[in-house]
Design an enzyme around this catalytic site. Structure first.
Site, short mmCIF file in Angstrom:
data_model
loop_
_atom_site.label_atom_id
_atom_site.label_comp_id
_atom_site.label_asym_id
_atom_site.label_seq_id
_atom_site.Cartn_x
_atom_site.Cartn_y
_atom_site.Cartn_z
N THR A 55 1.00 -1.19 -0.14
CA THR A 55 0.15 -0.14 -0.01
C THR A 55 0.93 1.14 0.00
O THR A 55 0.42 2.32 -0.74
CB THR A 55 -0.94 0.05 1.14
OG1 THR A 55 -1.61 -1.31 1.23
CG2 THR A 55 -1.91 1.35 0.99
N ASP A 69 -4.41 -13.29 8.00
CA ASP A 69 -3.90 -12.03 8.39
C ASP A 69 -4.13 -11.95 10.12
O ASP A 69 -5.15 -12.50 10.71
CB ASP A 69 -4.81 -10.99 7.72
CG ASP A 69 -4.25 -9.56 7.61
OD1 ASP A 69 -3.52 -9.15 8.59
OD2 ASP A 69 -4.63 -8.76 6.92
N LYS A 105 -14.73 -1.37 17.28
CA LYS A 105 -15.00 -1.08 18.68
C LYS A 105 -15.00 0.33 18.91
O LYS A 105 -15.59 0.78 20.00
CB LYS A 105 -13.89 -2.02 19.68
CG LYS A 105 -14.23 -1.79 20.85
CD LYS A 105 -13.36 -2.68 21.82
CE LYS A 105 -13.77 -2.52 23.58
NZ LYS A 105 -12.99 -3.39 24.12
N HIS A 147 -42.21 -25.23 -9.79
CA HIS A 147 -42.38 -25.03 -8.53
C HIS A 147 -41.41 -26.34 -7.80
O HIS A 147 -41.77 -27.00 -6.98
CB HIS A 147 -43.68 -25.56 -8.03
CG HIS A 147 -44.80 -24.44 -8.25
ND1 HIS A 147 -44.55 -23.10 -7.90
CD2 HIS A 147 -45.90 -24.51 -9.06
CE1 HIS A 147 -45.64 -22.48 -8.53
NE2 HIS A 147 -46.37 -23.09 -9.10
#
Length: 514
Positions: A33, A121, A133, A273
């Site tokens: 990243t 992870d 939280k 059905h």
């Protein structure tokens, strides 16, 4: 303001990060990243520089540090928390964008166990759960599709609103729960433990439905996170038509399951059905479809059709003659699509080339059914056990009769118990099922099939408890019968078959479908 970005799914990452920087955020990041951000010219600080602690154990430990988790869990409205954070040099982190290592994709790729384990992870779920939280002070984003909403609120009101933070929090906990469920399922499967002591299921919503089985019931459709190699309704491409309904999806799945019993030749299945009302195989798909429809044209109206070869123009024209709800097939020719385009409400599903393979088979998986306060789980009745059929009558079936018996037996598995199926070697002739006694199922099939049942094979999903059902089948014109056996009256039923000159074979396998 601090934001922490660490994502495996990099969709929309750079524009989102650029927007955060414009709004005055300082960015923390890790690994790939960070490289993606710096490659795009977006300023970001490496997490290890922020924590003053190096990444260790080959990158296994990066974000597990008080300066990260204290920043995520600190309640900035409490004086005590603020004082502790200040004393330890912890700066609050107000936004987190994290999605987890590609565990499911790694499993799907067939990677070795060691490589799969590395994609479990640890730091990611810990950050997501900590942020969720503390949602009153932290906005946690696990889905790139939420980036525009978060940026818009930050731009308009300088903060992410409480309603959005609550929504993101719920999504975050669902995300980590599904991730853990996938890991648990993989471990249980690898250990040959299909029914673990505690069961967690991981599915993602494919779509909200207009309603459930009836308009007063709410409904939604969930599917697995990764597409299997076998053809499925859940991962079929919808090419045209109205939105799929709850009942459409159930019937399409039933049609596909029966279709996969006959992969060797072009096959057509018609379901109404959740019950087969037409099944046929032929060398030409259009012939298979027309024969299947002719079994019960009244029931075929408004039915669901499944085909195991590409739909050509001739088959499309044949289907266009009748009102149908939906069709599922491997593919459609351009000419077929042009013909069916006139049926604007007809739902067309493309299941992909695996459905057209002569090696296609029903998928071996678990079936789940909810009951009040619980869940029933079992192996799907998808594969016929490799057991030899036992001839118990005075005469054995002829080769043509045996072919018809095997066809009837395959279809019988897909009819509601007490199931009775009459067939030839390549088509369903009549069926009866869903009754509280077997002889009524036989009589219903007889009424539907009439003279077409002369010389037919008959299959019963479970044993005949009395000879009455067999007597009725013989009266209808059946010359051979297949059923599991196992009744205390088997000798009486076998004697009845001999009286009628019928060939009888026992499978030793029952196919109840409640």
């Amino acid at each position: 303001m601090l934001a922490l970005l660490s994502v495996s799914d990099k969709r929309g990452l750079v524009p989102f990060a650029q927007g955060l920087v414009r709004l005055g955020f300082r960015l923390l990041s890790t690994g790939g990243t960070l490289e993606a951000l710096k490659g795009a010219g977006v300023p970001a600080t490496k997490v290890s520089e922020h924590t003053q602690s190096p990444e260790i154990l080959g990158g296994r430990v990066k974000t597990l540090h008080p300066r990260i988790h204290g920043g995520l869990l600190g309640r900035v409205d409490l004086e005590g928390d603020r004082a502790e954070m200040k004393a330890h040099g912890i700066e609050p982190i107000s936004l987190v964008a994290v999605n987890l290592y590609p565990f499911r994709q790694t499993v799907a790729s067939g990677a070795a166990e060691a490589d799969v384990i590395e994609q479990i992870d640890i730091g990611g779920p810990a950050m997501v759960r900590a942020s969720a939280k503390n949602f009153r002070h932290v906005a946690v984003v696990v889905d790139p599709d939420d980036y525009p909403t978060v940026l818009a609120e930050l731009e308009q009101q300088k903060a992410v609103g409480e309603e959005t933070r609550r929504k993101l929090m719920r999504k975050a906990f669902a995300h980590t729960a599904a991730y853990d469920a996938s890991i648990s399922a993989w471990l249980s499967g690898g250990a040959g433990e299909p029914f673990p002591g505690e069961l967690s299921l991981a599915y993602q919503k494919a779509q909200d439905l207009r309603y459930g089985e009836n308009p007063h019931q709410r409904g939604a459709f969930y599917r697995e996170h990764s597409a299997p190699s076998e053809p499925t309704v859940a991962f079929s491409k919808v090419l045209q038509g109205k939105e799929l309904s709850y009942n459409n999806i159930l019937d399409l799945d039933a049609a596909l399951g029966l279709l996969l019993e006959f992969p060797e030749k072009p096959c057509a299945v018609i379901i109404k059905h959740n019950t087969p009302c037409g099944v046929s195989v032929d060398d030409a798909l259009v012939k298979a479809y027309r024969t299947a429809r002719a079994v019960d044209e009244v029931s075929a109206f408004g039915g669901i059709v499944a085909l195991n070869r590409e739909v050509d123009e001739a088959t499309a024209q044949a289907m266009a003659e009748t009102f149908l709800e939906a069709v599922i097939a491997p593919s459609y020719s351009a000419a077929a699509l042009q013909v069916l385009a006139a049926k604007k409400n007809l739902r067309l599903l493309e299941a992909g080339p695996a459905l057209a393979s002569p090696q296609a088979r029903p998928r071996a998986q678990l079936d789940a059914r909810s009951v009040s306060g619980g869940l029933l789980l079992m192996d799907r009745d998808a594969v016929e056990p490799a057991l030899s059929w036992k001839v118990v009558s005075k005469r054995a079936p002829t080769p043509e009769e045996e072919r018809a018996l095997r066809f009837a037996w395959k279809v019988c598995k897909h009819v509601k118990s007490n199931a009775i199926v009459f067939s030839s070697g390549d088509q369903l002739l009549a069926q009866g099922g869903g009754q509280t006694n077997r002889v009524d199922s036989v009589r219903i099939a007889m009424k539907r099939g009439g003279e077409a049942l002369k010389g037919s094979a008959v299959a019963s999903d479970a044993f005949f408890p009395f000879r009455d059902g067999l007597d009725e089948a013989a009266r209808a014109g059946a010359t051979c019968v297949v059923h599991p056996g196992g009744s205390v009256r088997d000798a009486e039923v076998i004697a009845a078959a001999d009286e009628h000159g019928m060939a009888m074979v026992l499978t030793g396998v029952r196919h109840f479908r409640h």
